[in-house]
Design a protein around this motif. Structure first.
Motif, PDB file in Angstrom:
ATOM      1  N   TRP A   1      -5.557   9.828   0.438  1.00 29.72           N
ATOM      2  CA  TRP A   1      -5.506   8.367  -0.702  1.00 29.72           C
ATOM      3  C   TRP A   1      -5.063   7.743  -0.020  1.00 29.72           C
ATOM      4  O   TRP A   1      -3.461   8.016  -0.283  1.00 29.72           O
ATOM      5  CB  TRP A   1      -5.613   9.234  -2.317  1.00 29.72           C
ATOM      6  CG  TRP A   1      -6.212  10.769  -2.525  1.00 29.72           C
ATOM      7  CD1 TRP A   1      -6.604  11.780  -2.619  1.00 29.72           C
ATOM      8  CD2 TRP A   1      -7.624  10.417  -3.192  1.00 29.72           C
ATOM      9  NE1 TRP A   1      -7.300  12.660  -3.526  1.00 29.72           N
ATOM     10  CE2 TRP A   1      -8.194  11.783  -3.577  1.00 29.72           C
ATOM     11  CE3 TRP A   1      -8.770   9.220  -3.729  1.00 29.72           C
ATOM     12  CZ2 TRP A   1      -9.416  11.315  -4.059  1.00 29.72           C
ATOM     13  CZ3 TRP A   1      -9.220   9.410  -4.530  1.00 29.72           C
ATOM     14  CH2 TRP A   1     -10.034  11.087  -4.604  1.00 29.72           C
ATOM     15  N   GLU A   2      -5.620   6.287  -0.766  1.00 29.43           N
ATOM     16  CA  GLU A   2      -5.135   5.055  -0.439  1.00 29.43           C
ATOM     17  C   GLU A   2      -4.716   3.936  -1.631  1.00 29.43           C
ATOM     18  O   GLU A   2      -6.127   3.600  -1.497  1.00 29.43           O
ATOM     19  CB  GLU A   2      -4.983   3.918   2.013  1.00 29.43           C
ATOM     20  CG  GLU A   2      -4.495   3.129   1.179  1.00 29.43           C
ATOM     21  CD  GLU A   2      -4.963   2.118   2.480  1.00 29.43           C
ATOM     22  OE1 GLU A   2      -4.392   2.462   3.917  1.00 29.43           O
ATOM     23  OE2 GLU A   2      -5.636   1.213   2.298  1.00 29.43           O
TER      24      GLU A   2
ATOM     25  N   SER B   1      -0.108   6.220   0.587  1.00 30.31           N
ATOM     26  CA  SER B   1      -0.941   6.392   0.048  1.00 30.31           C
ATOM     27  C   SER B   1      -0.836   7.867   0.318  1.00 30.31           C
ATOM     28  O   SER B   1       0.572   8.149   0.749  1.00 30.31           O
ATOM     29  CB  SER B   1      -1.973   6.890   2.250  1.00 30.31           C
ATOM     30  OG  SER B   1      -1.307   6.335   2.720  1.00 30.31           O
TER      31      SER B   1
ATOM     32  N   ARG C   1       0.517  -1.115  -0.246  1.00 31.22           N
ATOM     33  CA  ARG C   1      -0.075  -0.150  -0.200  1.00 31.22           C
ATOM     34  C   ARG C   1       1.524   1.096   0.273  1.00 31.22           C
ATOM     35  O   ARG C   1       1.867   1.365   0.638  1.00 31.22           O
ATOM     36  CB  ARG C   1      -0.827   0.388   1.237  1.00 31.22           C
ATOM     37  CG  ARG C   1      -1.821  -1.174   0.923  1.00 31.22           C
ATOM     38  CD  ARG C   1      -2.598  -0.707   2.481  1.00 31.22           C
ATOM     39  NE  ARG C   1      -2.439  -2.265   3.614  1.00 31.22           N
ATOM     40  CZ  ARG C   1      -2.753  -1.354   4.987  1.00 31.22           C
ATOM     41  NH1 ARG C   1      -3.273  -0.846   5.396  1.00 31.22           N
ATOM     42  NH2 ARG C   1      -2.666  -2.129   5.488  1.00 31.22           N
TER      43      ARG C   1
ATOM     44  N   ALA D   1      -4.727   6.983   7.441  1.00 36.26           N
ATOM     45  CA  ALA D   1      -5.268   6.881   5.994  1.00 36.26           C
ATOM     46  C   ALA D   1      -7.082   6.202   6.200  1.00 36.26           C
ATOM     47  O   ALA D   1      -7.740   5.458   5.432  1.00 36.26           O
ATOM     48  CB  ALA D   1      -5.009   6.169   5.167  1.00 36.26           C
TER      49      ALA D   1
ATOM     50  N   CYS E   1      -1.434  12.607   1.210  1.00 36.09           N
ATOM     51  CA  CYS E   1      -2.736  14.015   0.931  1.00 36.09           C
ATOM     52  C   CYS E   1      -2.424  15.083   0.269  1.00 36.09           C
ATOM     53  O   CYS E   1      -1.254  15.268   0.588  1.00 36.09           O
ATOM     54  CB  CYS E   1      -3.144  13.571   2.619  1.00 36.09           C
ATOM     55  SG  CYS E   1      -4.128  14.457   2.979  1.00 36.09           S
TER      56      CYS E   1
END
Length: 468
Positions: free
Chosen positions: A449-450, A270, A268, A294, A272
């Protein structure tokens, strides 16, 4: 000197180098997104006009790359890259972060991260780009007996990095996996060269290598992220790179930085994005691995990541509504198989919609702004004298309905944008049909957003994007 001749000279200079496989390290990583110092001069209107022009070129390149297909690329499986065929150990820490900032004050629409590359580590400022798969830095190539090039005072010194290992042009990786690699191969040990083209018309030429990056783990310790594929760029051109030292490729690919880092950090990453016109000291983070911010309570909205248009991140779209009215946009516009679809791209600023969607959205928004005096601002289609509106006019509410009932509800300032004092324009551009639509970084801003590559899910929620 023509780029082709320069590449040939670089290849000849590097004929004695042999590839060496890098080891592996692990731990969560955090990269700070930082804003580059502002240049002197230039109005907000000039800045926005340049964003529009760059985005139009970028959309053209995205379309061309999708049409060409990934003829040399195998699918990314988000598994740890091999070390001469053997698996590499997973990192001890579970995440790392990089500070992230807007580049608006440098006259660009990009977001930047600080990056430590090589041994010993050298510091660079890179464009964060989810729409490309090559990570590269402006580079000074100085193998023994050759005179080095270089583009500036912060060029990467490959000759002083003990971990810099050129990838041979005779290798399978060069022939089948590396984007925009050239067929030129003077000797089997000569480095694999590239001529990389970006959607906005920018280009970068250089050679591929394996390198290490220094990362700051979630436990505060420094570690080496090994086995990275990076580009040593000796020649570059285009407005995309004027304020940065290179590009951090976060596209979906097994050779991108995102592909390599997520393989070691739980699959993963992420980010911002702070408001692109926020104060210069505002920053957030690009995070690899689990990110508590997240996944807050209540749970974020979630939709499927469609990973068929490598290296782009595609999402399903059910439609777009304005003030609760679902617009009559043909469903084929969102169908990847029919030449449509929608991608998220941090390297595009404005949101770009394929023509049928653009016309429906622009018509719906402009109808709700009737009565406000129109003004002409090239290259935008709809601009308004907001001073004449008295500041009391309510902006229409636009919602992008993603597949799985995941509604993206951006603030109105992300699609009715300020271009000058007292002037607002519809900050959406039109792309030809058939073609993909792009959700740009301005529409993404002030959201966490992830990208869960392992499970092919995209999660997002509203956020002030404050540093933690």
């Amino acid at each position: 000197m023509p780029p082709q001749l320069l590449l040939l000279l670089l290849l000849l200079c590097y004929h004695g180098f042999l590839i060496a496989a890098a080891g592996e390290h692990s731990s969560p990583v955090r990269l700070e997104l930082v804003r580059h110092p502002a240049p002197s001069g230039g109005s907000r209107l000039e800045h926005v006009q340049e964003l529009f022009r760059s985005d139009r070129l970028r959309q053209r390149m995205i379309h061309d790359r999708i049409q060409r297909g990934r003829h040399r690329r195998r699918a990314c499986d988000v598994s740890p890259p091999s070390k001469n065929g053997s698996s590499v150990p997973a990192p001890a820490a579970d995440s790392f972060k990089m500070p992230l900032k807007s580049g608006a004050y440098s006259g660009t629409g990009q977001y930047f991260v600080r990056f430590l590359l090589g041994t010993p580590a050298q510091r660079f400022l890179l464009v964060m780009d989810t729409g490309s798969d090559l990570t590269w830095v402006k580079c000074r190539l100085r193998p023994p007996g050759c005179r080095g090039g270089g583009n500036g005072t912060r060029d990467f010194r490959s000759d002083v990095s003990s971990s810099f290992k050129p990838i041979p042009c005779s290798s399978d990786m060069c022939k089948t996996s590396l984007p925009f690699s050239l067929t030129t191969c003077p000797t089997p040990a000569s480095p694999c060269a590239y001529d990389y083209g970006y959607s906005d018309g920018s280009t970068a030429q250089g050679v591929f290598a394996n390198e290490k990056a220094t990362i700051i783990l979630s436990n505060g310790r420094r570690a080496k992220l090994r086995g990275l594929v990076v580009g040593c760029t000796s020649t570059s051109a285009g407005s995309s790179f004027s304020a940065a030292d290179g590009v951090l490729g976060l596209g979906y690919s097994d050779i991108s930085f995102a592909g390599r880092a997520t393989a070691r950090f739980k699959g993963r990453f992420s980010y911002c994005l702070v408001d692109h016109l926020s104060p210069r000291n505002a920053s957030s983070f690009l995070t690899f691995g689990p990110n508590a911010a997240a996944l807050p309570s209540p749970p974020p909205r979630e939709t499927a990541l469609v990973l068929d248009l490598e290296p782009f991140y595609t999402v399903g779209v059910d439609g777009i509504s304005v003030d609760g009215e679902l617009l009559a946009i043909p469903r084929i516009v969102w169908d990847v198989g029919a030449g449509g679809g929608a991608i998220l791209d941090s390297g595009t600023s404005l949101t770009v919609l394929a023509e049928p969607a653009y016309r429906a959205v622009a018509s719906a928004l402009s109808r709700r702004l009737e009565g406000i005096p129109r003004v002409s601002v090239d290259p935008f289609d709809y601009c308004y004298n907001w001073t004449a509106a008295g500041g009391q006019r309510k902006l229409p509410r636009m919602v992008v309905h993603l597949a799985g009932s995941a509604a993206l509800e951006p603030p109105a300032k992300s699609y009715v944008i300020d271009v000058a004092d007292g002037v607002k324009c519809l900050g959406i551009a039109m792309a030809p049909w058939p073609g993909v639509s792009t959700i740009g970084n301005i529409l993404q801003q002030e959201h966490m957003w992830e990208f869960d590559l392992k499970n092919r899910r995209l999660r997002f929620r509203r956020s002030r994007c404050r540093r933690e």
